[in-house]
Design a protein around this motif. Structure first.
Motif, PDB file in Angstrom:
ATOM      1  N   SER A 133       0.847  -1.193   0.000  1.00 20.23           N
ATOM      2  CA  SER A 133       0.000   0.000   0.000  1.00 20.23           C
ATOM      3  C   SER A 133       0.877   1.235   0.000  1.00 20.23           C
ATOM      4  O   SER A 133       2.080   1.176   0.275  1.00 20.23           O
ATOM      5  N   LEU A 134       0.241   2.382  -0.302  1.00 22.61           N
ATOM      6  CA  LEU A 134       0.897   3.689  -0.298  1.00 22.61           C
ATOM      7  C   LEU A 134       0.097   4.637   0.579  1.00 22.61           C
ATOM      8  O   LEU A 134      -1.139   4.668   0.500  1.00 22.61           O
ATOM      9  N   THR A 135       0.784   5.423   1.393  1.00 20.70           N
ATOM     10  CA  THR A 135       0.167   6.530   2.123  1.00 20.70           C
ATOM     11  C   THR A 135       0.999   7.782   1.849  1.00 20.70           C
ATOM     12  O   THR A 135       2.194   7.810   2.157  1.00 20.70           O
ATOM     13  N   ALA A 136       0.380   8.788   1.253  1.00 16.91           N
ATOM     14  CA  ALA A 136       1.039  10.064   0.987  1.00 16.91           C
ATOM     15  C   ALA A 136       0.412  11.127   1.882  1.00 16.91           C
ATOM     16  O   ALA A 136      -0.813  11.270   1.915  1.00 16.91           O
ATOM     17  N   VAL A 137       1.253  11.850   2.596  1.00 16.44           N
ATOM     18  CA  VAL A 137       0.792  12.893   3.513  1.00 16.44           C
ATOM     19  C   VAL A 137       1.244  14.241   2.970  1.00 16.44           C
ATOM     20  O   VAL A 137       2.439  14.457   2.735  1.00 16.44           O
ATOM     21  N   SER A 138       0.303  15.121   2.745  1.00 17.52           N
ATOM     22  CA  SER A 138       0.505  16.491   2.251  1.00 17.52           C
ATOM     23  C   SER A 138       0.742  16.535   0.747  1.00 17.52           C
ATOM     24  O   SER A 138       0.077  17.286   0.027  1.00 17.52           O
ATOM     25  N   THR A 139       1.687  15.758   0.231  1.00 17.68           N
ATOM     26  CA  THR A 139       2.103  15.857  -1.165  1.00 17.68           C
ATOM     27  C   THR A 139       1.110  15.172  -2.103  1.00 17.68           C
ATOM     28  O   THR A 139       0.887  13.967  -1.990  1.00 17.68           O
ATOM     29  N   PRO A 140       0.526  15.903  -3.053  1.00 15.90           N
ATOM     30  CA  PRO A 140      -0.388  15.278  -4.010  1.00 15.90           C
ATOM     31  C   PRO A 140       0.372  14.477  -5.059  1.00 15.90           C
ATOM     32  O   PRO A 140       1.606  14.526  -5.128  1.00 15.90           O
ATOM     33  N   HIS A 141      -0.371  13.751  -5.881  1.00 16.53           N
ATOM     34  CA  HIS A 141       0.248  13.060  -7.010  1.00 16.53           C
ATOM     35  C   HIS A 141       1.009  14.081  -7.853  1.00 16.53           C
ATOM     36  O   HIS A 141       0.508  15.187  -8.120  1.00 16.53           O
ATOM     37  N   PRO A 142       2.233  13.782  -8.283  1.00 18.93           N
ATOM     38  CA  PRO A 142       3.036  14.762  -9.027  1.00 18.93           C
ATOM     39  C   PRO A 142       2.361  15.308 -10.280  1.00 18.93           C
ATOM     40  O   PRO A 142       2.564  16.482 -10.630  1.00 18.93           O
ATOM     41  N   ARG A 143       1.561  14.505 -10.976  1.00 20.09           N
ATOM     42  CA  ARG A 143       0.887  15.011 -12.171  1.00 20.09           C
ATOM     43  C   ARG A 143      -0.211  15.999 -11.781  1.00 20.09           C
ATOM     44  O   ARG A 143      -0.459  16.994 -12.491  1.00 20.09           O
ATOM     45  N   ALA A 144      -0.877  15.743 -10.664  1.00 17.47           N
ATOM     46  CA  ALA A 144      -1.888  16.684 -10.177  1.00 17.47           C
ATOM     47  C   ALA A 144      -1.237  17.999  -9.776  1.00 17.47           C
ATOM     48  O   ALA A 144      -1.765  19.090 -10.061  1.00 17.47           O
ATOM     49  N   GLY A 146       1.633  19.179 -10.948  1.00 21.64           N
ATOM     50  CA  GLY A 146       2.094  19.830 -12.172  1.00 21.64           C
ATOM     51  C   GLY A 146       0.978  20.556 -12.893  1.00 21.64           C
ATOM     52  O   GLY A 146       1.159  21.689 -13.373  1.00 21.64           O
ATOM     53  N   ALA A 147      -0.180  19.923 -12.960  1.00 21.89           N
ATOM     54  CA  ALA A 147      -1.328  20.560 -13.609  1.00 21.89           C
ATOM     55  C   ALA A 147      -1.758  21.809 -12.849  1.00 21.89           C
ATOM     56  O   ALA A 147      -2.099  22.834 -13.449  1.00 21.89           O
ATOM     57  N   ALA A 148      -1.734  21.727 -11.518  1.00 21.64           N
ATOM     58  CA  ALA A 148      -2.121  22.887 -10.710  1.00 21.64           C
ATOM     59  C   ALA A 148      -1.133  24.033 -10.882  1.00 21.64           C
ATOM     60  O   ALA A 148      -1.534  25.202 -10.923  1.00 21.64           O
ATOM     61  N   LEU A 149       0.132  23.719 -11.001  1.00 24.10           N
ATOM     62  CA  LEU A 149       1.131  24.769 -11.200  1.00 24.10           C
ATOM     63  C   LEU A 149       0.900  25.521 -12.508  1.00 24.10           C
ATOM     64  O   LEU A 149       1.157  26.726 -12.597  1.00 24.10           O
ATOM     65  N   ARG A 150       0.382  24.810 -13.518  1.00 25.55           N
ATOM     66  CA  ARG A 150       0.127  25.448 -14.807  1.00 25.55           C
ATOM     67  C   ARG A 150      -1.196  26.206 -14.853  1.00 25.55           C
ATOM     68  O   ARG A 150      -1.309  27.218 -15.558  1.00 25.55           O
ATOM     69  N   SER A 151      -2.190  25.761 -14.103  1.00 25.83           N
ATOM     70  CA  SER A 151      -3.545  26.307 -14.252  1.00 25.83           C
ATOM     71  C   SER A 151      -4.031  27.131 -13.078  1.00 25.83           C
ATOM     72  O   SER A 151      -4.997  27.889 -13.207  1.00 25.83           O
ATOM     73  N   ASP A 152      -3.396  27.012 -11.938  1.00 26.56           N
ATOM     74  CA  ASP A 152      -3.900  27.632 -10.708  1.00 26.56           C
ATOM     75  C   ASP A 152      -2.875  28.649 -10.192  1.00 26.56           C
ATOM     76  O   ASP A 152      -1.798  28.287  -9.721  1.00 26.56           O
ATOM     77  N   GLU A 153      -3.210  29.910 -10.287  1.00 22.13           N
ATOM     78  CA  GLU A 153      -2.282  30.961  -9.841  1.00 22.13           C
ATOM     79  C   GLU A 153      -1.951  30.820  -8.368  1.00 22.13           C
ATOM     80  O   GLU A 153      -0.823  31.082  -7.939  1.00 22.13           O
ATOM     81  N   LEU A 248      -7.428  17.851  -4.589  1.00 17.28           N
ATOM     82  CA  LEU A 248      -8.695  17.289  -5.060  1.00 17.28           C
ATOM     83  C   LEU A 248      -8.535  16.554  -6.389  1.00 17.28           C
ATOM     84  O   LEU A 248      -9.331  15.661  -6.708  1.00 17.28           O
ATOM     85  N   ASP A 249      -7.524  16.904  -7.158  1.00 16.38           N
ATOM     86  CA  ASP A 249      -7.294  16.260  -8.452  1.00 16.38           C
ATOM     87  C   ASP A 249      -6.552  14.934  -8.318  1.00 16.38           C
ATOM     88  O   ASP A 249      -6.556  14.119  -9.249  1.00 16.38           O
ATOM     89  N   THR A 250      -5.955  14.685  -7.169  1.00 21.61           N
ATOM     90  CA  THR A 250      -5.124  13.493  -7.004  1.00 21.61           C
ATOM     91  C   THR A 250      -5.900  12.206  -7.260  1.00 21.61           C
ATOM     92  O   THR A 250      -5.353  11.237  -7.804  1.00 21.61           O
ATOM     93  N   GLU A 251      -7.175  12.176  -6.905  1.00 17.47           N
ATOM     94  CA  GLU A 251      -7.953  10.951  -7.113  1.00 17.47           C
ATOM     95  C   GLU A 251      -7.981  10.530  -8.581  1.00 17.47           C
ATOM     96  O   GLU A 251      -8.156   9.345  -8.891  1.00 17.47           O
ATOM     97  N   ASN A 252      -7.820  11.481  -9.493  1.00 20.35           N
ATOM     98  CA  ASN A 252      -7.840  11.168 -10.915  1.00 20.35           C
ATOM     99  C   ASN A 252      -6.557  10.485 -11.385  1.00 20.35           C
ATOM    100  O   ASN A 252      -6.480  10.065 -12.553  1.00 20.35           O
TER     101      ASN A 252
END
Length: 289
Positions: A133-144, A146-153, A248-252
């Protein structure tokens, strides 16, 4: 692997101090629990060390798991290369696998916070067959992220520090005034004695430079994909570095069983700010997978 050194009692379990030999060098680590317990590896973030997981390691050990938290590359004096490229993600993921091999763990549960969370995501992508199993605390999926860095000021502003810390004078600024700028990063949410310990560790010759080299190293050439292993992602609403868009995008980006836990009114320093709450979530996740 060396034996225990100065076990420290913590609740109903005992913290051991280990040295984990790998081809890159020897990693210092804390551990608890029976040698034949279900193995759990916990990865710390910046600017911390394995002891950020002391509460979780002790509790997991008391519950029959074999929990190990290493001081990662650059934080362990025995694995502190000078070359910035030595801190690239491939090397960090390689360390996880090498430590698991040294511990004779064929499969294990992986937990990570902050930078340790990023390494955990990439390990789950590169070596899913090794993870239960994996447990990630604080850090979202890297692709999520990356997308936020491009689209979310908002996220772009929150992440500006990652670019700022690539400056060669960052160490000097962080350690000015007896390390007061570094001390303020913990937002008074980490116990003072623990912060004193972190500052002492990072004030050792070369230690802070090695830790900052994680930010300066080349980015991965390959793209991370969807995660197939059972995943728990814990995010806190008052995290100054990581906003809700990527969370919120990490689930995708997880195709396997996925659970998202949002902690209200908690800052970035989850393992030490709300140790009992995080440990309860972690234990529940482990028991279900």
């Amino acid at each position: 692997m060396n034996g225990t050194v100065g076990p420290v009692g913590y609740g109903a379990s005992v913290i051991e101090h280990l040295s984990i030999p790998t081809p890159a060098g020897d990693f210092d680590a804390i551990a608890a629990g029976p040698q034949d317990g279900r193995p759990v590896l916990l990865l710390h973030g910046f600017p911390e060390a394995a002891v950020e997981w002391e509460h979780q390691v002790a509790r997991l050990g008391g519950e029959g798991f074999r929990a190990v938290a290493p001081d990662q590359r650059g934080y362990s004096p025995g694995v502190r290369p000078d070359d910035v490229a030595a801190y690239a993600m491939d090397e960090l993921v390689g360390d996880v696998v090498a430590m698991a091999d040294a511990l004779e763990w064929r499969r294990f549960d992986l937990v990570g916070h902050d930078w340790g969370g990023a390494v955990a995501w990439w390990t789950a992508d590169r070596h899913p067959e090794r993870l239960r199993s994996l447990t990630a605390v604080s850090t979202p999926h890297p692709r999520a992220l990356g997308a936020a860095l491009r689209s979310d000021e908002d996220q772009a502003l929150r992440s500006q520090y990652m670019r700022d810390w690539q400056s060669p004078r960052t160490e000097e600024r962080m350690l000015a005034d007896g390390g007061e700028p570094l001390r303020r990063m913990y937002e008074w949410k980490v116990p003072r004695a623990r912060v004193d310990d972190y500052l002492a560790r990072l004030s050792e010759p070369g230690a802070l430079t090695a830790a900052l080299n994680w930010y300066r190293a080349p980015t991965p050439r390959d793209r991370i994909g969807e995660i197939t292993v059972p995943t728990l992602y814990v995010w806190s609403t008052e995290d100054v570095a990581l906003g809700s868009t990527a969370a919120l995008d990490t689930e995708n980006w997880v195709s396997g069983p996925y659970e998202f836990q949002m902690l209200e009114d908690v800052t970035h320093w989850v393992p030490e700010e709300v140790p009992e709450q995080l440990t309860a979530l972690l234990l529940d996740h482990l028991r279900r997978h």
